[in-house]
Design a protein around this motif. Structure first.
Motif, mmCIF file in Angstrom:
data_model
loop_
_atom_site.group_PDB
_atom_site.id
_atom_site.type_symbol
_atom_site.label_atom_id
_atom_site.label_comp_id
_atom_site.label_asym_id
_atom_site.label_seq_id
_atom_site.Cartn_x
_atom_site.Cartn_y
_atom_site.Cartn_z
ATOM 1 N N PRO A 17 0.809 -1.220 0.000
ATOM 2 C CA PRO A 17 0.000 0.000 0.000
ATOM 3 C C PRO A 17 0.846 1.277 0.000
ATOM 4 O O PRO A 17 0.467 2.267 -0.623
ATOM 5 N N ALA A 18 1.994 1.253 0.658
ATOM 6 C CA ALA A 18 2.847 2.448 0.683
ATOM 7 C C ALA A 18 3.339 2.764 -0.721
ATOM 8 O O ALA A 18 3.356 3.924 -1.133
ATOM 9 N N ALA A 19 3.749 1.755 -1.467
ATOM 10 C CA ALA A 19 4.202 1.967 -2.836
ATOM 11 C C ALA A 19 3.069 2.496 -3.708
ATOM 12 O O ALA A 19 3.263 3.375 -4.558
ATOM 13 N N LEU A 20 1.879 1.982 -3.492
ATOM 14 C CA LEU A 20 0.714 2.441 -4.242
ATOM 15 C C LEU A 20 0.411 3.907 -3.942
ATOM 16 O O LEU A 20 0.154 4.706 -4.846
ATOM 17 N N ILE A 21 0.466 4.282 -2.673
ATOM 18 C CA ILE A 21 0.202 5.669 -2.276
ATOM 19 C C ILE A 21 1.250 6.599 -2.873
ATOM 20 O O ILE A 21 0.918 7.666 -3.411
ATOM 21 N N LEU A 22 2.524 6.213 -2.794
ATOM 22 C CA LEU A 22 3.587 7.057 -3.361
ATOM 23 C C LEU A 22 3.453 7.177 -4.872
ATOM 24 O O LEU A 22 3.688 8.242 -5.444
ATOM 25 N N GLY A 23 3.054 6.094 -5.530
ATOM 26 C CA GLY A 23 2.869 6.138 -6.977
ATOM 27 C C GLY A 23 1.726 7.055 -7.389
ATOM 28 O O GLY A 23 1.853 7.839 -8.332
ATOM 29 N N VAL A 24 0.617 6.978 -6.688
ATOM 30 C CA VAL A 24 -0.529 7.854 -6.984
ATOM 31 C C VAL A 24 -0.156 9.306 -6.741
ATOM 32 O O VAL A 24 -0.513 10.200 -7.517
ATOM 33 N N HIS A 25 0.593 9.569 -5.674
ATOM 34 C CA HIS A 25 1.013 10.935 -5.376
ATOM 35 C C HIS A 25 1.909 11.482 -6.487
ATOM 36 O O HIS A 25 1.746 12.621 -6.925
ATOM 37 N N ALA A 26 2.862 10.672 -6.961
ATOM 38 C CA ALA A 26 3.765 11.117 -8.022
ATOM 39 C C ALA A 26 3.010 11.386 -9.322
ATOM 40 O O ALA A 26 3.260 12.387 -10.000
ATOM 41 N N VAL A 27 2.092 10.520 -9.655
ATOM 42 C CA VAL A 27 1.325 10.699 -10.893
ATOM 43 C C VAL A 27 0.414 11.913 -10.794
ATOM 44 O O VAL A 27 0.340 12.727 -11.725
ATOM 45 N N SER A 28 -0.276 12.080 -9.676
ATOM 46 C CA SER A 28 -1.187 13.219 -9.552
ATOM 47 C C SER A 28 -0.431 14.538 -9.503
ATOM 48 O O SER A 28 -0.940 15.563 -9.946
ATOM 49 N N LYS A 29 0.779 14.538 -8.983
ATOM 50 C CA LYS A 29 1.582 15.759 -8.952
ATOM 51 C C LYS A 29 1.965 16.183 -10.367
ATOM 52 O O LYS A 29 1.951 17.371 -10.699
ATOM 53 N N ASN A 30 2.281 15.210 -11.228
ATOM 54 C CA ASN A 30 2.660 15.525 -12.603
ATOM 55 C C ASN A 30 1.457 15.871 -13.472
ATOM 56 O O ASN A 30 1.602 16.582 -14.468
ATOM 57 N N LEU A 31 0.279 15.371 -13.129
ATOM 58 C CA LEU A 31 -0.908 15.636 -13.924
ATOM 59 C C LEU A 31 -1.731 16.808 -13.394
ATOM 60 O O LEU A 31 -2.806 17.086 -13.896
ATOM 61 N N GLU A 32 -1.210 17.496 -12.386
ATOM 62 C CA GLU A 32 -1.929 18.606 -11.775
ATOM 63 C C GLU A 32 -2.119 19.729 -12.806
ATOM 64 O O GLU A 32 -1.177 20.113 -13.498
ATOM 65 N N PRO A 33 -3.338 20.240 -12.961
ATOM 66 C CA PRO A 33 -3.552 21.306 -13.938
ATOM 67 C C PRO A 33 -2.839 22.582 -13.516
ATOM 68 O O PRO A 33 -2.682 22.866 -12.331
ATOM 69 N N SER A 34 -2.382 23.325 -14.504
ATOM 70 C CA SER A 34 -1.691 24.569 -14.184
ATOM 71 C C SER A 34 -2.687 25.594 -13.653
ATOM 72 O O SER A 34 -3.841 25.638 -14.069
#
Length: 116
Positions: A17-34
């Motif tokens: 679960p920790a890896a999953l949480i970190l992965g979702v955080h990394a992806v959402s940070k890069n896909l964050e709208p400007s």
């Protein structure tokens, strides 16, 4: 038969679960709208830079000197610059930046009018 140590089981159970949480955080940070910004911010940055560099370096105010050094570091690529970070610097140096978000203009309709 090979026995798995209980500590390894615990690590596997917690790491998934920790890896999953970190992965979702990394992806959402890069896909964050400007964030929307006021188009006058870039023009204001340029005009402040021109105003501050018109004065000789030894006669500049501290805030002008700090802004010029930040602006030149951005152009050389020494620091990572964005409109948001430039806006924060303008606000911190009290250069009165325009608002980040444009005000919402709502249409108004007149339903009843009376003559004086």
């Amino acid at each position: 038969m090979f026995k798995i140590h209980p500590g390894l089981k615990a690590i596997a159970i917690l790491a998934g679960p920790a890896a999953l949480i970190l992965g979702v955080h990394a992806v959402s940070k890069n896909l964050e709208p400007s964030r929307p910004y006021d188009p006058r911010t870039a023009e204001l940055m340029r005009s402040i830079y021109e105003r501050c560099t018109a004065v000789p370096k030894l006669e500049r105010t501290v805030r002008c000197d700090e802004y010029v050094s930040y602006f030149e570091a951005c152009t050389r690529g020494q620091v990572e610059c964005s409109l948001a970070s430039a806006h924060e610097l303008l606000a911190r140096l009290s250069f009165n930046p325009p608002p980040l978000r444009l005000p919402v203009v709502e249409p108004v309709s007149v339903t009843h009018a009376s003559a004086p």
